[in-house]
Scaffold this active site. Sequence first.
Site, mmCIF file in Angstrom:
data_model
loop_
_atom_site.group_PDB
_atom_site.id
_atom_site.type_symbol
_atom_site.label_atom_id
_atom_site.label_comp_id
_atom_site.label_asym_id
_atom_site.label_seq_id
_atom_site.Cartn_x
_atom_site.Cartn_y
_atom_site.Cartn_z
ATOM 1 N N ILE A 15 9.313 88.138 -96.843
ATOM 2 C CA ILE A 15 10.022 89.078 -97.711
ATOM 3 C C ILE A 15 10.346 88.436 -99.056
ATOM 4 O O ILE A 15 10.232 89.066 -100.107
ATOM 5 C CB ILE A 15 11.298 89.595 -97.020
ATOM 6 C CG1 ILE A 15 10.945 90.254 -95.684
ATOM 7 C CG2 ILE A 15 12.043 90.581 -97.916
ATOM 8 C CD1 ILE A 15 12.145 90.555 -94.805
ATOM 9 N N LEU A 36 10.114 75.254 -96.283
ATOM 10 C CA LEU A 36 8.782 75.415 -95.683
ATOM 11 C C LEU A 36 8.773 75.233 -94.168
ATOM 12 O O LEU A 36 7.718 75.032 -93.570
ATOM 13 C CB LEU A 36 7.763 74.467 -96.343
ATOM 14 C CG LEU A 36 7.547 74.678 -97.843
ATOM 15 C CD1 LEU A 36 6.573 73.638 -98.389
ATOM 16 C CD2 LEU A 36 7.035 76.090 -98.138
ATOM 17 N N SER A 128 20.513 92.793 -91.961
ATOM 18 C CA SER A 128 19.616 93.409 -90.988
ATOM 19 C C SER A 128 20.299 94.570 -90.281
ATOM 20 O O SER A 128 21.524 94.576 -90.098
ATOM 21 C CB SER A 128 19.210 92.345 -89.962
ATOM 22 O OG SER A 128 18.689 92.920 -88.799
ATOM 23 N N TYR A 153 20.814 86.256 -83.364
ATOM 24 C CA TYR A 153 20.357 86.542 -84.724
ATOM 25 C C TYR A 153 21.218 87.637 -85.349
ATOM 26 O O TYR A 153 21.732 87.490 -86.466
ATOM 27 C CB TYR A 153 18.889 86.967 -84.724
ATOM 28 C CG TYR A 153 18.458 87.602 -86.031
ATOM 29 C CD1 TYR A 153 18.294 86.832 -87.177
ATOM 30 C CD2 TYR A 153 18.259 88.980 -86.127
ATOM 31 C CE1 TYR A 153 17.929 87.409 -88.382
ATOM 32 C CE2 TYR A 153 17.890 89.565 -87.325
ATOM 33 C CZ TYR A 153 17.733 88.777 -88.449
ATOM 34 O OH TYR A 153 17.390 89.357 -89.643
ATOM 35 N N LYS A 157 24.088 87.615 -88.650
ATOM 36 C CA LYS A 157 24.128 88.533 -89.789
ATOM 37 C C LYS A 157 25.504 89.214 -89.876
ATOM 38 O O LYS A 157 26.044 89.403 -90.974
ATOM 39 C CB LYS A 157 23.013 89.570 -89.684
ATOM 40 C CG LYS A 157 21.615 88.983 -89.865
ATOM 41 C CD LYS A 157 21.437 88.304 -91.217
ATOM 42 C CE LYS A 157 20.036 87.791 -91.446
ATOM 43 N NZ LYS A 157 19.902 87.051 -92.718
ATOM 44 N N PHE A 180 15.668 97.399 -92.274
ATOM 45 C CA PHE A 180 15.216 97.880 -90.983
ATOM 46 C C PHE A 180 13.975 97.056 -90.613
ATOM 47 O O PHE A 180 14.083 95.845 -90.561
ATOM 48 C CB PHE A 180 15.095 99.405 -91.022
ATOM 49 C CG PHE A 180 16.481 100.019 -90.868
ATOM 50 C CD1 PHE A 180 16.871 100.581 -89.677
ATOM 51 C CD2 PHE A 180 17.426 99.904 -91.893
ATOM 52 C CE1 PHE A 180 18.173 101.049 -89.506
ATOM 53 C CE2 PHE A 180 18.724 100.372 -91.728
ATOM 54 C CZ PHE A 180 19.096 100.953 -90.528
#
Length: 340
Positions: A15, A36, A128, A153, A157, A180
């Site tokens: 993204i 990375l 998210s 996860y 958030k 989404f």
Amino acid sequence: MKAKKILVTGGAGYIGAHTAVELINAGYDVAIVDNLSRSDKRLLEGIEKITGKPVKFFEGDCRDRNFLLKVFQSEGPFSCVLHFAAYKAVGESVEKPLLYYENNLNSTIALVEIMIKCGVTDFIFSSSCTVYGQPDQIPVSEAAPFKKAESPYGATKQMSERILEDVSRNNIRIITLRYFNPIGAHPSALIGEIPLGTPNNLVPFITQTAVGVREKLTVFGNDYNTADGTCIRDYIHVVDLATAHVKAMEYLSQQRETKFYEVFNVGTGIGVSVLELINRFKAVNNVELNYEIGSRRSGDIEKVFADPSKAMSSLGWAAKFTIDDSLLHAWQWEKKIRDK
């Protein structure tokens, strides 16, 4: 007039790279930070090919305050920071919760600390739809209360959003974008999703199966309370998602308040089941796909799709690409990276 400088963390990721392209094409001066660990230098090369401009890239970790400070001092002052650097695999977070809490929370805290130290006030956070858990009402709006997160996860958030909302009371202006399900690739097929190891997201698993890298695709559960028994998600083209970040940043720059916090959903408002997505992929790209039905996967919710009306009215943003566009571009990208 000199171009505004923007810092993009995680800019060598899926993204982040697409957003960097949209920012550069909109005339901004972009610097990218990425360690990375979950990304790929091929995306940096792709950004340069699409935009025709060299990438300012700094390899390092957002938990490393000394590293961040050097970037801020050498490349700043930044008008805005866009924060994408985080671990994002729901399944992995269930298996390795401490890894997710340590990385996702500490990187955000360190980044905001350095922003404050260097006098940078504007911040766009990558959140998210997992913060909603399994919502009571669908489509889900920004007013929906947080439910217990179904995965570590999602919990990171939720916690990050709480931290940032508290921080925003101290003269930091923040917009949180709740994504989404991003899919697809740049229409040029020069950047796209490059999963490390076994993909955690559905579309790269579909494309890898179609191209022959994977023997078959497993659909995790067909006994959900949906029309065909499979989970329903809101799949948004990654370029549409990237564009939303540019709109959000410009909207934030227009605010007069020194203390500002606002949240936007970024989705299409259309729910698509896993089996529907598979069948659309087969039809759009004229390929066969070997798949089987497996058991449910821990951390998955049954059904969620967005009410994107707030982003449409406030940001002047709307998704432009169709689900077919997304699946076509994803397949073009998969074939391209296999040709090399």
